[in-house]
Design a protein around this motif. Structure first.
Motif, PDB file in Angstrom:
ATOM      1  N   VAL A 132      15.257 -33.951 -24.162  1.00 41.06           N
ATOM      2  CA  VAL A 132      15.427 -33.651 -23.257  1.00 41.06           C
ATOM      3  C   VAL A 132      14.790 -32.660 -22.151  1.00 41.06           C
ATOM      4  O   VAL A 132      13.998 -31.854 -22.935  1.00 41.06           O
ATOM      5  N   ASN A 133      14.446 -33.801 -21.776  1.00 38.42           N
ATOM      6  CA  ASN A 133      12.639 -33.215 -21.214  1.00 38.42           C
ATOM      7  C   ASN A 133      13.281 -32.738 -19.345  1.00 38.42           C
ATOM      8  O   ASN A 133      13.691 -32.639 -18.647  1.00 38.42           O
ATOM      9  N   VAL A 144       8.047 -30.898 -14.118  1.00 40.66           N
ATOM     10  CA  VAL A 144       8.692 -30.867 -15.337  1.00 40.66           C
ATOM     11  C   VAL A 144       9.043 -29.170 -15.231  1.00 40.66           C
ATOM     12  O   VAL A 144       7.517 -28.140 -14.953  1.00 40.66           O
ATOM     13  N   VAL A 145       9.714 -28.966 -16.169  1.00 38.24           N
ATOM     14  CA  VAL A 145       9.243 -27.308 -16.256  1.00 38.24           C
ATOM     15  C   VAL A 145       8.667 -26.999 -17.384  1.00 38.24           C
ATOM     16  O   VAL A 145       8.240 -26.401 -17.507  1.00 38.24           O
ATOM     17  N   GLU A 235      14.261 -14.616 -24.080  1.00 36.51           N
ATOM     18  CA  GLU A 235      14.015 -13.366 -24.273  1.00 36.51           C
ATOM     19  C   GLU A 235      12.606 -14.415 -24.928  1.00 36.51           C
ATOM     20  O   GLU A 235      11.582 -13.414 -24.734  1.00 36.51           O
ATOM     21  N   TYR A 236      11.980 -15.105 -25.454  1.00 35.02           N
ATOM     22  CA  TYR A 236      11.097 -15.633 -26.237  1.00 35.02           C
ATOM     23  C   TYR A 236      10.441 -17.117 -25.694  1.00 35.02           C
ATOM     24  O   TYR A 236       9.361 -17.109 -25.648  1.00 35.02           O
ATOM     25  N   ASP A 237      10.940 -17.272 -24.553  1.00 30.10           N
ATOM     26  CA  ASP A 237      10.336 -18.287 -23.433  1.00 30.10           C
ATOM     27  C   ASP A 237       9.583 -19.523 -24.883  1.00 30.10           C
ATOM     28  O   ASP A 237       8.287 -19.945 -24.377  1.00 30.10           O
ATOM     29  N   PRO A 238      10.132 -19.881 -24.966  1.00 26.69           N
ATOM     30  CA  PRO A 238       9.533 -21.905 -26.098  1.00 26.69           C
ATOM     31  C   PRO A 238       9.701 -22.596 -24.549  1.00 26.69           C
ATOM     32  O   PRO A 238      10.416 -22.681 -24.068  1.00 26.69           O
ATOM     33  N   THR A 239       9.137 -24.038 -25.316  1.00 24.34           N
ATOM     34  CA  THR A 239       8.706 -24.767 -24.521  1.00 24.34           C
ATOM     35  C   THR A 239      10.077 -25.817 -25.000  1.00 24.34           C
ATOM     36  O   THR A 239      10.429 -26.434 -23.991  1.00 24.34           O
ATOM     37  N   THR A 240      10.193 -25.956 -26.577  1.00 27.95           N
ATOM     38  CA  THR A 240      11.217 -27.033 -26.198  1.00 27.95           C
ATOM     39  C   THR A 240      12.105 -25.993 -27.330  1.00 27.95           C
ATOM     40  O   THR A 240      11.493 -25.440 -28.315  1.00 27.95           O
ATOM     41  N   ALA A 267      20.207 -24.976 -21.788  1.00 25.10           N
ATOM     42  CA  ALA A 267      18.822 -24.595 -21.760  1.00 25.10           C
ATOM     43  C   ALA A 267      18.443 -25.115 -20.524  1.00 25.10           C
ATOM     44  O   ALA A 267      18.140 -24.821 -19.542  1.00 25.10           O
ATOM     45  N   ASN A 268      16.979 -23.221 -19.885  1.00 24.79           N
ATOM     46  CA  ASN A 268      16.403 -23.373 -19.480  1.00 24.79           C
ATOM     47  C   ASN A 268      14.827 -24.848 -19.413  1.00 24.79           C
ATOM     48  O   ASN A 268      14.226 -25.077 -19.328  1.00 24.79           O
ATOM     49  N   GLY A 269      14.659 -24.500 -20.678  1.00 21.23           N
ATOM     50  CA  GLY A 269      13.225 -25.378 -20.949  1.00 21.23           C
ATOM     51  C   GLY A 269      14.422 -27.177 -21.909  1.00 21.23           C
ATOM     52  O   GLY A 269      15.187 -27.315 -21.534  1.00 21.23           O
ATOM     53  N   ASN A 270      13.367 -27.200 -21.868  1.00 18.89           N
ATOM     54  CA  ASN A 270      13.317 -29.346 -23.222  1.00 18.89           C
ATOM     55  C   ASN A 270      14.016 -28.715 -24.895  1.00 18.89           C
ATOM     56  O   ASN A 270      14.151 -27.488 -24.832  1.00 18.89           O
TER      57      ASN A 270
END
Length: 280
Positions: A132-133, A144-145, A235-240, A267-270
């Protein structure tokens, strides 16, 4: 490897398709062939005055096809009629896809109880790994975020069989991954779960990733799984976020508020979901 890229021809879908960095990430993990799929709803008929949905969608897919071919992929296009998530799953299974991709703006907390979007339905029913992009919310020209899809991965595990299978996705994601955070959330245990220290189990998984020169960290949390995974994302700001779609609890997977659906919505990201009983 083949991927299905589902589009409703919206601005959000276009953002997914036309982002060069996202396409480059797909190439890095071994995707060579992309099948563009758009679904005409069953209640829309070609004979309706002023509406030729199939033709309009074929023209739009032609533009998208040129973009993706320009990025070096083989491309097939499909305009089909029916229920979106069912037709998308059907094509993915028919062509032997290794990945299904769908863009989503997500939903506000108030809307999380409304199950009906294609992304949410796919999170329940996907027959392949589902990416889920995440697309920007509340803007007319979204982007895209997270452009680097797999650069920083947050892997959440309850040490179930499906979670172990999700971890195996690193066999191909590692070609695009630089950093992984491994998270386990302690909850009241289901019958039959191991009494092993979760920190030791995460450390063992981290050692496997470090063999591929991937930087790792581990985090054991306590509380509600979805809430704690989302807190770890903040906290960790992953991309996915990478997670299996089924856990140990039979009851939890029957609830509408399952962990995977919550992550897709909030979720904020993918989010990448790995369904059970499939291998890539």
């Amino acid at each position: 490897m083949k991927a299905v890229l589902a589009t409703d021809l919206s601005a959000a879908s276009e953002a997914t398709i036309e982002n060069e960095t996202c396409l480059e990430c797909l190439g890095r993990i071994g995707i060579e062939e992309i099948h563009l799929v758009t679904v005409v709803p069953s209640n829309v008929h070609a004979g309706m005055p002023g509406m030729d949905f199939e033709k309009r969608r074929k023209n739009a897919l032609g533009r998208y096809r040129r973009v993706i071919e320009g990025a070096g992929f083989d491309v097939e296009t499909h305009v089909v009629r029916g229920t979106p998530h069912r037709r998308i799953n059907g094509i993915a299974e028919t062509i032997g896809a290794s990945l299904t991709i769908v863009g989503s703006r997500g939903k506000s907390p108030l809307e999380n109880r409304v199950i009906g979007s294609t992304a949410r339905n796919l999170s329940r029913t996907a027959v392949t790994p589902l990416l889920v992009n995440r697309i920007e919310r509340e803007t007319d020209e979204p982007a895209v975020v997270r452009k680097h899809l797999f650069q920083r991965v947050l892997y959440a595990t309850d040490f179930s069989k499906n979670a172990d299978q999700a971890f195996e996705a690193f066999s191909y994601l590692r070609h695009a991954t630089q950093e992984v955070t491994l998270v386990h959330v302690e909850t009241p245990k289901d019958p039959g779960l191991s009494d092993d220290d979760p920190r030791d189990r995460l450390t063992a998984l981290a050692a496997r990733l470090e063999e591929w020169d991937i930087e790792t960290r581990t985090d054991v949390r306590r509380g509600d799984p979805a809430e704690e995974i989302l807190a770890a994302e903040a906290e960790y700001d992953p991309t996915t976020i990478l997670v299996g779609t089924r856990g140990h609890s039979r009851l939890r997977r029957l609830l509408l508020g399952s962990v995977s659906e919550d992550l897709v919505a909030r979720a904020n990201g993918n989010v990448m979901l790995i369904p059970p009983n499939r291998s890539v």
